[in-house]
Design a protein around this motif. Structure first.
Motif, short mmCIF file in Angstrom:
data_model
loop_
_atom_site.label_atom_id
_atom_site.label_comp_id
_atom_site.label_asym_id
_atom_site.label_seq_id
_atom_site.Cartn_x
_atom_site.Cartn_y
_atom_site.Cartn_z
N HIS A 114 0.83 -1.22 0.08
CA HIS A 114 0.02 -0.03 0.04
C HIS A 114 0.82 1.22 -0.24
O HIS A 114 0.52 2.29 -0.69
N HIS A 118 0.95 4.20 -2.79
CA HIS A 118 0.64 5.61 -2.64
C HIS A 118 1.70 6.51 -3.69
O HIS A 118 1.33 7.58 -4.30
N SER A 142 -0.77 10.48 5.30
CA SER A 142 -1.89 9.81 5.69
C SER A 142 -2.49 9.73 6.89
O SER A 142 -1.64 10.41 7.73
N PHE A 172 -4.36 16.09 12.39
CA PHE A 172 -5.47 16.76 11.75
C PHE A 172 -6.86 16.26 12.45
O PHE A 172 -7.82 16.89 13.02
N GLY A 185 -11.52 14.91 10.10
CA GLY A 185 -11.52 16.25 10.29
C GLY A 185 -10.90 16.96 9.31
O GLY A 185 -10.83 18.12 9.31
N GLY A 186 -9.51 16.30 8.74
CA GLY A 186 -8.61 16.85 8.05
C GLY A 186 -9.01 17.76 6.93
O GLY A 186 -8.84 18.91 6.95
N PRO A 187 -10.04 17.27 6.27
CA PRO A 187 -10.60 18.16 4.94
C PRO A 187 -11.44 19.32 5.45
O PRO A 187 -11.69 20.48 5.10
N GLY A 276 -0.66 10.31 -0.62
CA GLY A 276 -1.27 9.92 0.55
C GLY A 276 -2.55 10.95 0.83
O GLY A 276 -2.64 12.23 0.27
N GLY A 277 -3.30 10.67 1.79
CA GLY A 277 -4.63 11.36 1.73
C GLY A 277 -4.43 12.79 2.30
O GLY A 277 -5.25 13.60 1.82
N ASN A 281 -4.44 18.44 1.00
CA ASN A 281 -4.46 19.64 1.70
C ASN A 281 -4.36 20.73 0.79
O ASN A 281 -3.06 20.67 0.29
N THR A 308 -6.27 10.06 -1.66
CA THR A 308 -6.76 9.27 -0.64
C THR A 308 -6.81 7.90 -0.90
O THR A 308 -6.57 7.53 -2.04
N ASP A 309 -7.04 6.88 0.09
CA ASP A 309 -6.87 5.47 -0.47
C ASP A 309 -8.04 5.02 -1.50
O ASP A 309 -9.10 5.45 -1.51
O1 KG4 Z 1 -4.41 7.73 2.64
P1 KG4 Z 1 -5.79 8.02 3.51
O2 KG4 Z 1 -6.98 8.16 2.68
O3 KG4 Z 1 -5.57 6.77 4.46
C1 KG4 Z 1 -4.58 6.20 5.16
O4 KG4 Z 1 -4.04 5.42 4.62
O5 KG4 Z 1 -4.66 6.60 6.15
O6 KG4 Z 1 -5.65 9.17 4.46
C2 KG4 Z 1 -6.60 9.76 5.17
C3 KG4 Z 1 -6.27 11.06 5.72
C4 KG4 Z 1 -7.26 11.51 6.99
O7 KG4 Z 1 -6.55 11.65 8.30
C5 KG4 Z 1 -7.94 12.60 6.53
O8 KG4 Z 1 -8.31 13.66 7.43
C6 KG4 Z 1 -6.53 13.44 5.69
O9 KG4 Z 1 -6.33 12.07 5.16
N1 KG4 Z 1 -7.18 14.13 4.86
C7 KG4 Z 1 -6.81 15.50 4.78
C8 KG4 Z 1 -7.25 16.12 3.66
N2 KG4 Z 1 -8.16 15.23 3.03
C9 KG4 Z 1 -7.84 14.05 3.57
N3 KG4 Z 1 -5.98 16.36 5.88
C10 KG4 Z 1 -5.74 17.48 5.43
N4 KG4 Z 1 -6.36 18.32 4.54
C11 KG4 Z 1 -7.17 17.71 3.64
N5 KG4 Z 1 -7.75 18.39 2.54
#
Ligand code: KG4
Ligand code: ZN
Length: 344
Positions: A114, A118, A142, A172, A185-187, A276-277, A281, A308-309
Motif C-alpha cells: 500500500h 501511494h 496519510s 488533523f 476532520g482533515g478536510p 497520501g490522503g 490539503n 486518499t486510499d
Molecule cells: O491515505 P488516506 O485516505 O488513508 C490512510 O491510508 O490513512 O488518508 C486519510 C487521511 C485522514 O486523516 C484525513 O483527515 C486526511 O487524510 N485528509 C486531509 C485532507 N483530506 C484528507 N487532511 C488535511 N487536509 C485535507 N484536505
C-alpha cells in the motif's frame, strides 16, 4: 506488431474504504470507492465495523468497477490487491476476495504494498500530470503514515525519515475532534482554514531528527490551548474557528516543509512529490508549488482522486509488477505491518 493491452483489476481494502479499479496498461478505466460513513459517529475508524462493511461492499464495488470500465471479467490478465500495511481484518477481506477471483478466472495474482502504491500513483497516465524521474523524493502523508521516501525505482524505495508517534492525518483528525468537527476532520480543517488568519495563534514545533516527525506533542499542546481559552470564553471555538484551523494547518504545513527542505539538502534530489490522503490539503499543495520558484524544485502533485486510499494506485503498482512478471504465490497472506522498503 502492436503489443496486446494488459487489463488488471485491483482491490484496496486496507482501512475504511472499499475500492476497486480496472487499469488498461497505465491508464485507469474505472476507480470506484465505497466510503464507510459509520465511523463518523465514533470519531475514528472502528476496525471490527470496517471489516464488516468491506464484506458488504466488496462485491458491488468490484462489479461496478468492471461495468464502468466496459470490459468483461474474461478480459482481465491479472488481479492486484493490497497485501498491507493496514488493519488486519480489513486486509483479509480484500486478500481472500482477490485470491478466489484469480483462482476462478485462472489468472495471476499481484500482491501490492500500500505504501509503495501511494507513491506509484504518480505514474497513472490519465492526465497531463508529469511523471517524476528516478530518483525522486516523496512525502507520503496519510492517516496512518508520515514519511519521506527516496524512490530509486518503481519498487526500490527507502525511508529517510518518519514519524516517531502519530501520523500527520491523526494530528488533523484528533485536533478536529477537539474542535467538535466530524471524522475525518482533515478536510474540514482545510475548508475552515481558507477563511482564517494562519498567524493568529502560535503552536510550538517538535524537536526530533532533521527528517523525522512527531505530532503527539502538538496534539496535546493544542488540547491544552483550547481548554485554557474555553475557561476564559466558553464560545472560544465557535467565535474563532477559522483562525484556529488556519493557525493549526499553518503549523503542520511548516513542519512538513521544513523536513522536506532538510531531505533535499541531505540528498541533493530536487524532484519532490507528495502522496497520501493528507496531500489533498490545499495549503500543503500551495506551499510545495511555491518551492518551484523559491528553491527551483520540480514538484509533483497527484490528482485528488488518487491521493486518499483508492484502488487506482494499487492498479498502477500492479501494472509495473506485471511487466516484471513478479506474480504472487496463491498462498500469499496479508501483512498488517508491511514497510515501504519490504519487497512484496
Ligand atoms: O491515505 P488516506 O485516505 O488513508 C490512510 O491510508 O490513512 O488518508 C486519510 C487521511 C485522514 O486523516 C484525513 O483527515 C486526511 O487524510 N485528509 C486531509 C485532507 N483530506 C484528507 N487532511 C488535511 N487536509 C485535507 N484536505
Ligand atoms: Zn493510505
Amino acid at each position: 506488431m502492436s503489443k496486446k493491452p494488459v487489463y488488471i483489476l485491483a482491490i484496496e481494502s486496507s482501512c475504511d474504504d472499499t475500492s476497486a479499479s480496472v487499469i488498461c496498461n497505465d491508464k485507469i478505466l474505472s476507480n470506484t470507492v465505497a466510503n464507510q460513513s459509520i465511523h463518523a459517529e465514533y470519531g475514528g475508524v472502528v476496525p471490527e465495523l470496517a471489516s464488516r462493511a468491506h464484506q458488504q461492499n466488496i462485491v458491488p464495488v468490484v462489479q461496478q468497477a468492471i461495468q464502468k470500465a466496459n470490459i468483461d471479467k474474461k478480459d482481465l490478465n491479472a488481479i492486484a490487491f493490497t497485501r498491507g500495511p493496514g488493519l488486519m481484518g480489513s486486509l483479509l477481506v480484500g486478500t481472500s476476495f482477490a485470491k478466489s477471483l484469480a483462482l476462478s478466472l485462472n489468472i495471476p495474482l499481484l500482491d501490492i504494498n500500500h505504501m509503495q502504491a501511494h507513491v506509484l500513483a504518480h505514474f497513472i497516465h490519465n492526465n497531463d500530470c508529469k511523471k517524476p524521474p528516478f530518483p525522486f523524493l516523496c512525502l507520503t502523508i496519510s492517516g496512518g503514515h508520515t514519511q519521506i521516501v527516496k524512490v530509486e525505482d518503481y519498487f526500490e524505495m527507502s525511508v529517510l525519515g518518519e514519524t516517531i508517534d502519530d501520523a500527520v492525518g491523526e494530528a488533523f483528525d484528533k485536533s478536529a475532534k477537539i474542535l467538535n468537527l466530524l471524522y475525518p476532520g482533515g478536510p474540514l480543517i482545510d475548508k475552515h482554514a481558507k477563511h482564517g488568519n494562519p498567524l493568529a495563534y502560535k503552536f510550538t514545533k517538535p524537536k526530533v531528527g532533521p527528517m523525522d516527525f512527531s505530532f503527539s506533542g502538538l496534539k496535546t499542546a493544542f488540547l491544552y490551548f483550547i481548554q485554557k481559552q474555553e475557561k476564559e470564553n466558553p464560545n472560544f471555538i465557535e467565535e474563532n474557528l477559522f483562525d484556529i484551523c488556519a493557525s493549526l494547518q499553518h503549523t503542520i504545513t511548516t513542519i512538513l516543509m521544513d523536513k522536506l527542505k532538510n531531505a533535499v539538502k541531505e540528498t541533493g534530489i530536487k524532484h519532490v512529490a507528495i502522496a497520501g490522503g493528507v496531500s489533498a490539503n490545499s495549503e500543503i499543495r500551495k506551499r510545495l508549488k511555491e518551492t518551484e520558484n523559491t528553491y527551483k524544485w520540480t514538484t509533483y502533485i497527484p490528482e485528488f482522486e488518487y491521493t486518499t486510499d483508492n484502488a487506482g494506485m494499487i492498479a498502477i503498482a500492479g501494472y509495473y509488477k506485471y511487466l516484471q512478471n513478479n506474480f504472487s504465490d496463491i498462498g500469499v497472506s496479508a501483512n498488517a505491518r508491511l514497510k515501504v522498503n519490504d519487497l512484496s
